[in-house]
Motif scaffolding. Sequence first.
Motif, mmCIF file in Angstrom:
data_model
loop_
_atom_site.group_PDB
_atom_site.id
_atom_site.type_symbol
_atom_site.label_atom_id
_atom_site.label_comp_id
_atom_site.label_asym_id
_atom_site.label_seq_id
_atom_site.Cartn_x
_atom_site.Cartn_y
_atom_site.Cartn_z
ATOM 1 N N ASP A 191 0.874 -1.174 0.000
ATOM 2 C CA ASP A 191 0.000 0.000 0.000
ATOM 3 C C ASP A 191 0.913 1.226 0.000
ATOM 4 N N ILE A 192 0.814 2.053 -1.048
ATOM 5 C CA ILE A 192 1.769 3.144 -1.257
ATOM 6 C C ILE A 192 1.193 4.502 -0.866
ATOM 7 N N PHE A 193 1.890 5.175 0.043
ATOM 8 C CA PHE A 193 1.561 6.536 0.482
ATOM 9 C C PHE A 193 2.704 7.486 0.145
ATOM 10 N N ARG A 194 3.286 7.355 -1.012
ATOM 11 C CA ARG A 194 4.375 8.248 -1.423
ATOM 12 C C ARG A 194 3.899 9.050 -2.625
ATOM 13 N N LYS A 195 4.640 10.083 -2.996
ATOM 14 C CA LYS A 195 4.252 10.886 -4.157
ATOM 15 C C LYS A 195 4.297 10.052 -5.430
ATOM 16 N N SER A 196 3.486 10.451 -6.401
ATOM 17 C CA SER A 196 3.378 9.708 -7.663
ATOM 18 C C SER A 196 4.723 9.460 -8.340
ATOM 19 N N ASP A 197 5.653 10.423 -8.237
ATOM 20 C CA ASP A 197 6.941 10.244 -8.914
ATOM 21 C C ASP A 197 7.810 9.169 -8.256
ATOM 22 N N ALA A 198 7.430 8.681 -7.081
ATOM 23 C CA ALA A 198 8.181 7.605 -6.415
ATOM 24 C C ALA A 198 7.598 6.226 -6.730
ATOM 25 N N ILE A 199 6.423 6.198 -7.340
ATOM 26 C CA ILE A 199 5.714 4.929 -7.551
ATOM 27 C C ILE A 199 6.486 3.959 -8.440
ATOM 28 N N ALA A 200 7.051 4.424 -9.537
ATOM 29 C CA ALA A 200 7.753 3.528 -10.471
ATOM 30 C C ALA A 200 8.879 2.771 -9.762
ATOM 31 N N GLU A 201 9.653 3.478 -8.957
ATOM 32 C CA GLU A 201 10.762 2.856 -8.230
ATOM 33 C C GLU A 201 10.237 1.840 -7.202
ATOM 34 N N LEU B 122 -5.357 6.958 -2.435
ATOM 35 C CA LEU B 122 -6.197 8.035 -2.954
ATOM 36 C C LEU B 122 -5.321 9.209 -3.402
ATOM 37 N N GLY B 123 -5.528 9.663 -4.632
ATOM 38 C CA GLY B 123 -4.746 10.765 -5.178
ATOM 39 C C GLY B 123 -3.499 10.333 -5.913
ATOM 40 N N LEU B 124 -3.208 9.022 -5.906
ATOM 41 C CA LEU B 124 -1.993 8.530 -6.560
ATOM 42 C C LEU B 124 -2.321 7.649 -7.759
ATOM 43 N N ALA B 125 -1.620 7.893 -8.841
ATOM 44 C CA ALA B 125 -1.761 7.058 -10.029
ATOM 45 C C ALA B 125 -0.465 7.118 -10.830
ATOM 46 N N ASN B 126 -0.164 6.010 -11.480
ATOM 47 C CA ASN B 126 0.974 5.945 -12.387
ATOM 48 C C ASN B 126 0.667 4.780 -13.325
ATOM 49 N N ASN B 127 0.088 5.098 -14.470
ATOM 50 C CA ASN B 127 -0.376 4.060 -15.392
ATOM 51 C C ASN B 127 0.745 3.167 -15.899
ATOM 52 N N GLU B 128 1.914 3.746 -16.132
ATOM 53 C CA GLU B 128 3.050 2.961 -16.623
ATOM 54 C C GLU B 128 3.487 1.928 -15.574
ATOM 55 N N ALA B 129 3.603 2.365 -14.325
ATOM 56 C CA ALA B 129 3.982 1.459 -13.235
ATOM 57 C C ALA B 129 2.891 0.418 -12.999
ATOM 58 N N ALA B 130 1.628 0.837 -13.116
ATOM 59 C CA ALA B 130 0.505 -0.090 -12.940
ATOM 60 C C ALA B 130 0.551 -1.193 -13.993
ATOM 61 N N LEU B 131 0.796 -0.810 -15.226
ATOM 62 C CA LEU B 131 0.879 -1.781 -16.318
ATOM 63 C C LEU B 131 2.035 -2.756 -16.081
ATOM 64 N N LYS B 132 3.158 -2.238 -15.651
ATOM 65 C CA LYS B 132 4.332 -3.072 -15.373
ATOM 66 C C LYS B 132 4.011 -4.099 -14.277
ATOM 67 N N ALA B 133 3.340 -3.647 -13.214
ATOM 68 C CA ALA B 133 2.963 -4.555 -12.122
ATOM 69 C C ALA B 133 2.006 -5.637 -12.628
ATOM 70 N N LYS B 134 1.052 -5.236 -13.452
ATOM 71 C CA LYS B 134 0.085 -6.198 -14.011
ATOM 72 C C LYS B 134 0.797 -7.228 -14.890
ATOM 73 N N GLU B 135 1.809 -6.787 -15.639
ATOM 74 C CA GLU B 135 2.573 -7.701 -16.495
ATOM 75 C C GLU B 135 3.289 -8.770 -15.658
ATOM 76 N N PHE B 136 3.574 -8.453 -14.392
ATOM 77 C CA PHE B 136 4.204 -9.416 -13.490
ATOM 78 C C PHE B 136 3.171 -10.161 -12.651
ATOM 79 N N GLY B 137 1.900 -10.076 -13.061
ATOM 80 C CA GLY B 137 0.854 -10.878 -12.439
ATOM 81 C C GLY B 137 0.202 -10.303 -11.192
#
Length: 127
Positions: free
Chosen positions: A67-77, A95-110
Amino acid sequence: KEIFLNTKTIAIVGLSPDSEKASNRVAAYLQSVGFKIVPIYPKEDEILGEKVYRSLGEIPFDIDMVDIFRKSDAIAEIVDEVIARGDVDCVWFQLGLANNEAALKAKEFGMKVVQNKCTKIEHRNLF
């Protein structure tokens, strides 16, 4: 609902020791309804009675959700750290956080991915 039913251990990245902060209130709620919470924070030794880890890689046991409570720019890492662990079923961007690229990457890993929603609000609404 399935995510919560299959989750026992939640690592909370950015869990503040300050009881006024949303991350602390959400973690306390999750703890109160039976989840094991694992604080990830750069300082402190204990938050909400749990040992604090500096990174996801330090945690010596399996985690079901991050569960991530960091700024959006930290999500990918953070998602890269989650993928490196190889044992996480779900990554949740608060709530308030999104990163579609990181989300897609996570989904690709199941992994299941939830973006821009609060675990406390969603759990309370479902249960």
